[in-house]
Design a protein around this motif. Sequence first.
Motif, PDB file in Angstrom:
ATOM      1  N   GLU A   1       0.828  -1.209   0.000  1.00 44.72           N
ATOM      2  CA  GLU A   1       0.000   0.000   0.000  1.00 44.72           C
ATOM      3  C   GLU A   1       0.864   1.261   0.000  1.00 44.72           C
ATOM      4  N   GLN A   2       1.937   1.266   0.788  1.00 40.93           N
ATOM      5  CA  GLN A   2       2.831   2.413   0.790  1.00 40.93           C
ATOM      6  C   GLN A   2       3.518   2.576  -0.569  1.00 40.93           C
ATOM      7  N   ALA A   3       3.860   1.434  -1.187  1.00 40.47           N
ATOM      8  CA  ALA A   3       4.476   1.488  -2.512  1.00 40.47           C
ATOM      9  C   ALA A   3       3.517   2.124  -3.515  1.00 40.47           C
ATOM     10  N   ARG A   4       2.242   1.791  -3.419  1.00 39.09           N
ATOM     11  CA  ARG A   4       1.258   2.378  -4.323  1.00 39.09           C
ATOM     12  C   ARG A   4       1.143   3.875  -4.096  1.00 39.09           C
ATOM     13  N   GLN A   5       1.125   4.301  -2.840  1.00 38.39           N
ATOM     14  CA  GLN A   5       1.054   5.727  -2.530  1.00 38.39           C
ATOM     15  C   GLN A   5       2.286   6.471  -3.052  1.00 38.39           C
ATOM     16  N   LEU A   6       3.454   5.861  -2.941  1.00 38.21           N
ATOM     17  CA  LEU A   6       4.680   6.486  -3.437  1.00 38.21           C
ATOM     18  C   LEU A   6       4.641   6.639  -4.952  1.00 38.21           C
TER      19      LEU A   6
ATOM     20  N   LEU B   1       1.964   7.073  -6.760  1.00 42.34           N
ATOM     21  CA  LEU B   1       1.056   8.175  -7.039  1.00 42.34           C
ATOM     22  C   LEU B   1       1.745   9.520  -6.811  1.00 42.34           C
ATOM     23  N   ARG B   2       2.521   9.616  -5.729  1.00 42.61           N
ATOM     24  CA  ARG B   2       3.230  10.865  -5.444  1.00 42.61           C
ATOM     25  C   ARG B   2       4.304  11.138  -6.492  1.00 42.61           C
ATOM     26  N   LEU B   3       4.989  10.083  -6.920  1.00 39.96           N
ATOM     27  CA  LEU B   3       6.000  10.260  -7.960  1.00 39.96           C
ATOM     28  C   LEU B   3       5.354  10.745  -9.257  1.00 39.96           C
ATOM     29  N   SER B   4       4.186  10.217  -9.566  1.00 35.84           N
ATOM     30  CA  SER B   4       3.460  10.665 -10.744  1.00 35.84           C
ATOM     31  C   SER B   4       3.067  12.134 -10.615  1.00 35.84           C
ATOM     32  N   ASP B   5       2.573  12.536  -9.438  1.00 37.14           N
ATOM     33  CA  ASP B   5       2.222  13.941  -9.197  1.00 37.14           C
ATOM     34  C   ASP B   5       3.445  14.840  -9.358  1.00 37.14           C
ATOM     35  N   PHE B   6       4.579  14.375  -8.856  1.00 36.32           N
ATOM     36  CA  PHE B   6       5.810  15.159  -8.907  1.00 36.32           C
ATOM     37  C   PHE B   6       6.197  15.473 -10.350  1.00 36.32           C
ATOM     38  N   PHE B   7       6.278  14.466 -11.197  1.00 42.25           N
ATOM     39  CA  PHE B   7       6.721  14.673 -12.567  1.00 42.25           C
ATOM     40  C   PHE B   7       5.645  15.358 -13.408  1.00 42.25           C
ATOM     41  N   ARG B   8       4.378  15.117 -13.096  1.00 47.00           N
ATOM     42  CA  ARG B   8       3.319  15.801 -13.835  1.00 47.00           C
ATOM     43  C   ARG B   8       3.408  17.299 -13.609  1.00 47.00           C
ATOM     44  N   TYR B   9       3.636  17.707 -12.370  1.00 44.21           N
ATOM     45  CA  TYR B   9       3.742  19.139 -12.081  1.00 44.21           C
ATOM     46  C   TYR B   9       4.987  19.736 -12.737  1.00 44.21           C
TER      47      TYR B   9
ATOM     48  N   VAL C   1       6.802  20.776  -3.329  1.00 43.70           N
ATOM     49  CA  VAL C   1       7.903  20.547  -2.387  1.00 43.70           C
ATOM     50  C   VAL C   1       7.545  19.440  -1.403  1.00 43.70           C
ATOM     51  N   ARG C   2       6.341  19.476  -0.882  1.00 46.14           N
ATOM     52  CA  ARG C   2       5.922  18.433   0.070  1.00 46.14           C
ATOM     53  C   ARG C   2       5.914  17.058  -0.596  1.00 46.14           C
ATOM     54  N   THR C   3       5.498  17.011  -1.867  1.00 45.30           N
ATOM     55  CA  THR C   3       5.525  15.734  -2.590  1.00 45.30           C
ATOM     56  C   THR C   3       6.947  15.225  -2.719  1.00 45.30           C
ATOM     57  N   TYR C   4       7.872  16.125  -3.088  1.00 44.59           N
ATOM     58  CA  TYR C   4       9.282  15.734  -3.217  1.00 44.59           C
ATOM     59  C   TYR C   4       9.822  15.226  -1.881  1.00 44.59           C
ATOM     60  N   LEU C   5       9.559  15.971  -0.810  1.00 52.20           N
ATOM     61  CA  LEU C   5      10.115  15.575   0.491  1.00 52.20           C
ATOM     62  C   LEU C   5       9.500  14.274   1.002  1.00 52.20           C
ATOM     63  N   SER C   6       8.227  14.016   0.682  1.00 54.76           N
ATOM     64  CA  SER C   6       7.625  12.752   1.108  1.00 54.76           C
ATOM     65  C   SER C   6       8.316  11.572   0.420  1.00 54.76           C
ATOM     66  N   LEU C   7       8.729  11.765  -0.844  1.00 51.18           N
ATOM     67  CA  LEU C   7       9.450  10.709  -1.559  1.00 51.18           C
ATOM     68  C   LEU C   7      10.841  10.508  -0.958  1.00 51.18           C
ATOM     69  N   GLU C   8      11.510  11.598  -0.610  1.00 49.01           N
ATOM     70  CA  GLU C   8      12.830  11.482   0.002  1.00 49.01           C
ATOM     71  C   GLU C   8      12.746  10.880   1.407  1.00 49.01           C
ATOM     72  N   GLN C   9      11.689  11.203   2.151  1.00 46.82           N
ATOM     73  CA  GLN C   9      11.540  10.633   3.486  1.00 46.82           C
ATOM     74  C   GLN C   9      11.319   9.123   3.424  1.00 46.82           C
ATOM     75  N   ALA C  10      10.635   8.684   2.358  1.00 45.20           N
ATOM     76  CA  ALA C  10      10.469   7.239   2.196  1.00 45.20           C
ATOM     77  C   ALA C  10      11.812   6.558   1.997  1.00 45.20           C
ATOM     78  N   ARG C  11      12.744   7.270   1.404  1.00 45.11           N
ATOM     79  CA  ARG C  11      14.079   6.710   1.156  1.00 45.11           C
ATOM     80  C   ARG C  11      14.967   6.816   2.389  1.00 45.11           C
ATOM     81  N   TYR C  12      15.008   7.991   3.026  1.00 42.97           N
ATOM     82  CA  TYR C  12      15.934   8.212   4.147  1.00 42.97           C
ATOM     83  C   TYR C  12      15.354   7.808   5.487  1.00 42.97           C
ATOM     84  N   GLY C  13      14.044   7.658   5.570  1.00 48.34           N
ATOM     85  CA  GLY C  13      13.440   7.265   6.835  1.00 48.34           C
ATOM     86  C   GLY C  13      13.601   8.342   7.888  1.00 48.34           C
TER      87      GLY C  13
END
Length: 454
Positions: free
Chosen positions: A261-266, A268-276, A294-306
């Motif tokens: 489920e988290q992978a699916r949300q990520l 969607l956020r990645l799609s939003d990021f590049f679409r914008y 910016v919040r979309t970008y940081l949410s993707l980075e937080q998924a990576r860095y924890g």
Amino acid sequence: MPSGSRVLAGVLILAWAVVYLVTQVLVTPSLGVGTTLLAGVLLTTVLTLGYPSALRGPRAARTLSRQPGADGSGSGSGRTIAAAGRSMPLRSGLTPDAARRTAQLLRPLLGGDAVAITDRERVLAFVGPGADHHHDADEPRSGPGARAIARARTVVVRGRGSLGCPEPQCPLHSAVVAPLAIGARVVGTLQVYRVHEDPPPRDLVGGLAGILSLHLELAEADRERNLAADAKLDALRAQINPHFLFNVLNTIASKARTDPEQARQLLLRLSDFFRYAVRQDGHFAEFAQEYFFVRTYLSLEQARYGDRLRVRYDIDPQVLTAHVPVLTIQPLVENAVKHGLADKVAGGTVRLKARVDPLTRTTSIEVADDGVGIPADILARITSGEFGESRAGPRPPGGLEAGVDGAAGAAAEGGVGLRNISQRLETLFKERYALQVNSTVGKGTVVELRIPLR
């Protein structure tokens, strides 16, 4: 001496006497000589400009609110040349629509019966008698128009046979044709016609052509500035780091096994990021949209860095509707993550702060991190302008560019994007912005951006 000048001279003598009495006699202690002279000069200037003396000619010559008609009588147009200049449609460029509206605007001001505007190849607009056969989009007549373009000089024509019009019933008998130029390059003509042998005033037509040429130069400058800004924006879009994409995709792949489920949300956020990033139109967007990006970008980075990446937002609600340049805040935040915190074992915090100052009419944005910081020598090179400085004052952290050793050298790709941001801000705002960087090794970096409120 004419009587008008004698009266003006008497008024000026009286004015200087009053200034002397006020500043040197009535005031205790008396004011300095410089103050007296300044007050006298200012008062003299006001009186001279406001008085229709023989030195300046009659007041009516200044306003040009009346222009002679075809019969030589005054026709009150209610418009002045200055007022027309302020609203000149050619400010948007030499297009058929702008030419038509300009010709309609100038016709009552130029003392002509018909007005035409052409480029080098065709008639863009023709207003007045003769419009039935001087069609828009026709090639310019080979006579005065071609001569004005070839010589880059105003041409005066008397006699219907000299106009170059093949129509035997053409009502036009005289004309003044002035070139329109952008710099030294002639791009078209302003043509003013009359139905009798007395042509329009040459100086008036030439002066208006000069005003039109200035508006065309401004339009050209606007177009070049917009092209430059478009190029910088395209460069920023192309600068989106492919490593960021690969890292996020790797993170999503790993999450797909442990948390689908988290992978699916990520995704969607990645799609939003590049679409914008790819589809955003224009150079400005509401801060709320950039904030979401910016919040979309940081949410993707937080998924990576924890837990190594922490984020704090301090956003004034008033700033959400302010317009800011697109793709400006996210690269600053990305620099804070990649070059401030990525190499810090314990990680750190990125802070985004935004305010609106209604008094100074500015929007201020601050991106800060408590990461590794920028070495003093690199920071000095940044503030001295070594990395793409084009005007005085601190610039963005362009020191994170090629040619810098160690960890800072790895930031070269980010520096290119930041330099593009700086150049785009200068294109959009000229001198009306500030972009500053302050950093201390081991304590972090603060980037401050101030732009006019829109």
